[in-house]
Write an enzyme that holds these catalytic residues in place. Structure first.
Site, PDB file in Angstrom:
ATOM      1  N   ASP A 154      29.422 -33.639   6.631  1.00 49.37           N
ATOM      2  CA  ASP A 154      28.657 -33.486   7.874  1.00 49.37           C
ATOM      3  C   ASP A 154      27.159 -33.650   7.695  1.00 49.37           C
ATOM      4  O   ASP A 154      26.463 -34.096   8.613  1.00 49.37           O
ATOM      5  CB  ASP A 154      28.911 -32.100   8.481  1.00 49.37           C
ATOM      6  CG  ASP A 154      30.239 -32.007   9.204  1.00 49.37           C
ATOM      7  OD1 ASP A 154      30.639 -33.001   9.831  1.00 49.37           O
ATOM      8  OD2 ASP A 154      30.868 -30.931   9.147  1.00 49.37           O
ATOM      9  N   HIS A 199      35.407 -37.025   8.127  1.00 45.77           N
ATOM     10  CA  HIS A 199      36.074 -36.194   7.119  1.00 45.77           C
ATOM     11  C   HIS A 199      37.317 -36.860   6.523  1.00 45.77           C
ATOM     12  O   HIS A 199      38.208 -36.164   6.021  1.00 45.77           O
ATOM     13  CB  HIS A 199      36.457 -34.852   7.738  1.00 45.77           C
ATOM     14  CG  HIS A 199      35.290 -34.031   8.198  1.00 45.77           C
ATOM     15  ND1 HIS A 199      34.329 -33.548   7.336  1.00 45.77           N
ATOM     16  CD2 HIS A 199      34.922 -33.617   9.444  1.00 45.77           C
ATOM     17  CE1 HIS A 199      33.420 -32.868   8.025  1.00 45.77           C
ATOM     18  NE2 HIS A 199      33.755 -32.900   9.300  1.00 45.77           N
ATOM     19  N   ASP A 218      33.144 -30.827  18.791  1.00 40.05           N
ATOM     20  CA  ASP A 218      33.245 -32.228  18.399  1.00 40.05           C
ATOM     21  C   ASP A 218      34.471 -32.457  17.520  1.00 40.05           C
ATOM     22  O   ASP A 218      34.398 -32.449  16.297  1.00 40.05           O
ATOM     23  CB  ASP A 218      31.974 -32.663  17.663  1.00 40.05           C
ATOM     24  CG  ASP A 218      31.935 -34.161  17.412  1.00 40.05           C
ATOM     25  OD1 ASP A 218      32.963 -34.826  17.620  1.00 40.05           O
ATOM     26  OD2 ASP A 218      30.876 -34.657  17.004  1.00 40.05           O
ATOM     27  N   HIS A 250      34.711 -36.598  15.722  1.00 35.74           N
ATOM     28  CA  HIS A 250      34.241 -37.102  14.432  1.00 35.74           C
ATOM     29  C   HIS A 250      35.178 -36.793  13.273  1.00 35.74           C
ATOM     30  O   HIS A 250      35.024 -37.351  12.185  1.00 35.74           O
ATOM     31  CB  HIS A 250      32.862 -36.506  14.112  1.00 35.74           C
ATOM     32  CG  HIS A 250      32.907 -35.118  13.533  1.00 35.74           C
ATOM     33  ND1 HIS A 250      33.328 -34.018  14.257  1.00 35.74           N
ATOM     34  CD2 HIS A 250      32.607 -34.647  12.290  1.00 35.74           C
ATOM     35  CE1 HIS A 250      33.258 -32.940  13.494  1.00 35.74           C
ATOM     36  NE2 HIS A 250      32.832 -33.288  12.298  1.00 35.74           N
ATOM     37  N   HIS A 301       0.805  -1.221   0.000  1.00 35.77           N
ATOM     38  CA  HIS A 301       0.000   0.000   0.000  1.00 35.77           C
ATOM     39  C   HIS A 301       0.836   1.269   0.000  1.00 35.77           C
ATOM     40  O   HIS A 301       0.282   2.370   0.054  1.00 35.77           O
ATOM     41  CB  HIS A 301      -0.943   0.026   1.209  1.00 35.77           C
ATOM     42  CG  HIS A 301      -1.963  -1.067   1.206  1.00 35.77           C
ATOM     43  ND1 HIS A 301      -1.746  -2.275   1.841  1.00 35.77           N
ATOM     44  CD2 HIS A 301      -3.199  -1.145   0.643  1.00 35.77           C
ATOM     45  CE1 HIS A 301      -2.813  -3.051   1.675  1.00 35.77           C
ATOM     46  NE2 HIS A 301      -3.712  -2.390   0.954  1.00 35.77           N
TER      47      HIS A 301
END
Length: 449
Positions: free
Chosen positions: A362, A213, A205, A208, A104
């Site tokens: 991941d 990886h 972390d 991992h 508007h």
């Protein structure tokens, strides 16, 4: 569900119910107790340097306009027109004296004030009180060395207090290096995962990395390549973990200044970081100077994460219990040569951008872990974060916060989820503070393993 009495996280943060990653009712509760209450990342000074510069950002599921004012200050407003609720700004960034709604034509200044209404006198006469119809403003906006955070809750502690002990570890890079810049616009991708899955992964972390990886470690030939395929653990004394009262925490890998960048960048990066050592040793001492050249994987509670020396800066924007929009920026040191900044930013998108090979490693972990959190049999099972419990210390003579003196452990997981449980079971900041009065004692217990 009454979350005041629902135990989602066990005492000392040792485990969490799997449903925290998949329950939609809980997600709606988080919007009130986590995202409407805590400090959330908005932007960086370098992305809105001039008056009138603005970006749009997310705060939970809400979108805001973050605007540099004429006096140099920064304010943030809901990106919603006060007339009929249409999204006001549809682009990611720009420079404007104000914002006009395309529905508007109502016009708002960059300060959020309603300034113009088409045919105001003809249609409204004297009945429209424009002073009461400005954009809804984010209550608090503060900066941590150029990184701008916002909070909807007036009762929240100041940003520096909120970062707490984590700030001590971040400041060698964020402040004493000479400062950082954020390279945008961010790469964006939607993943089918709960926002906490990547936030917890980045908070600490290191466990991992060698397995998840493995192929990325081998192909990238970074300084961490020897960990590929779980061929080895980081040696004793290779790092530490820490957490803080309000849930922010990190892992530290000593002397990892070149991060996950590939071998072609390592010599130049190590030389650049090494050139600052003598000055930093004098200014902030040997320990914090070493932190500057070490790799930090960090989450600022709740949903802002970074890998400092890898140049990765993330915001995990929630969409629903199983969907998150990931924003990925690059962070570079202000005094780096422009060519090196460009190559680092390219490396960030290649490794952790929407199609990055580390990022892709991941995503499957995060997505399936989240989706299993809404399944009937698995939702009430316990997710473990007890690695290293009983070995953490508080009040160390050198390192602030609750500290686990090993590169691999779950100290920062426990701190993240202790704060999370305190928030979802509290109605306000006063109740959170009461629930957190013995936070470090709870995290450093040597029993209940």
């Amino acid at each position: 569900m009454n979350y005041n009495n629902k135990i989602l996280v066990s005492e000392s943060g040792l485990s969490q119910k799997h449903l925290i990653h998949g329950d939609e009712e809980l997600f709606q509760h988080e919007l009130k107790t986590i995202f409407a209450r805590n400090w959330l990342f908005l932007t960086h000074d370098s992305l809105i340097p001039a008056p009138g510069d603005y970006v749009t950002a997310k705060m939970g599921i809400d979108e805001v306009i973050v605007s540099r004012q004429n006096d140099g200050s920064i304010r943030a407003f809901l990106n919603v027109c006060r007339h009929r609720g249409k999204t006001l700004v549809s682009v990611e960034a720009g420079n404007a004296k104000g914002f006009v709604c395309s529905y508007h034509g109502w016009g708002f200044g960059s300060n959020g004030e309603l300034q113009s209404v088409p045919f105001e006198k003809d249609l409204y006469g004297e009945s429209l009180n424009k002073k009461c119809l400005g954009l809804k403003e984010v209550a608090r906006v503060e900066s941590f060395h150029g990184f701008i955070y916002g909070c909807f809750d007036q009762e929240a502690p100041p940003l520096m207090d909120y970062l707490g002990d984590a700030a001590w570890y971040l400041e060698p890079m964020f402040k004493h290096s000479g400062g950082l810049e954020l390279v945008g616009p961010p790469g964006k991708v939607v993943i089918k995962a709960n926002w906490k899955a990547p936030a917890e992964n980045f908070v600490g972390d290191a466990y991992h990395v060698g397995w998840t990886h493995a192929s990325s470690l081998r192909s990238g030939e970074s300084i961490f390549s020897s960990l590929a395929g779980n061929a080895a653990l980081p040696p004793e004394g290779a790092g530490l973990q820490m957490t803080s009262k309000y849930g922010s925490g990190m892992g530290v890998l000593w002397d990892g200044y070149s991060g996950v960048h590939s071998a072609d960048l390592v010599p130049e990066l190590m030389a650049f970081g090494g050139a600052k050592q003598e000055r930093l040793n004098k200014e902030i001492g040997d320990v914090r100077a070493r932190i500057y050249r070490s790799h930090l994987n960090c989450t600022v509670f709740p949903n802002n994460s970074m890998l400092t020396c890898s140049g990765v800066f993330k915001v995990w924007n929630p969409i629903d219990a199983n969907t998150t929009e990931v924003w990925t920026y690059a962070i570079v040191e202000k005094d780096m040569p422009e060519d090196l900044k460009r190559r680092l930013a390219d490396s960030v998108q290649r490794t952790f951008g929407p199609a990055g090979f580390w990022e892709s490693d991941d995503n499957d972990n995060m997505e399936t872990a989240s989706q299993n959190g809404k399944k009937y049999q698995s939702r009430d099972s316990d997710l473990l974060s007890n690695l290293g419990f009983g070995e953490d210390v508080y009040g160390d003579a050198v390192y602030p916060g609750v500290v686990g003196k090993s590169a691999i452990g779950e100290t920062s997981y426990r701190g993240f989820y202790r704060a999370y449980q305190a928030h979802v079971s509290s109605s306000n900041w006063a109740e959170f503070e009461h629930a957190s009065s013995t936070w470090h004692t709870e995290l450093t217990k040597t029993t209940d393993r």
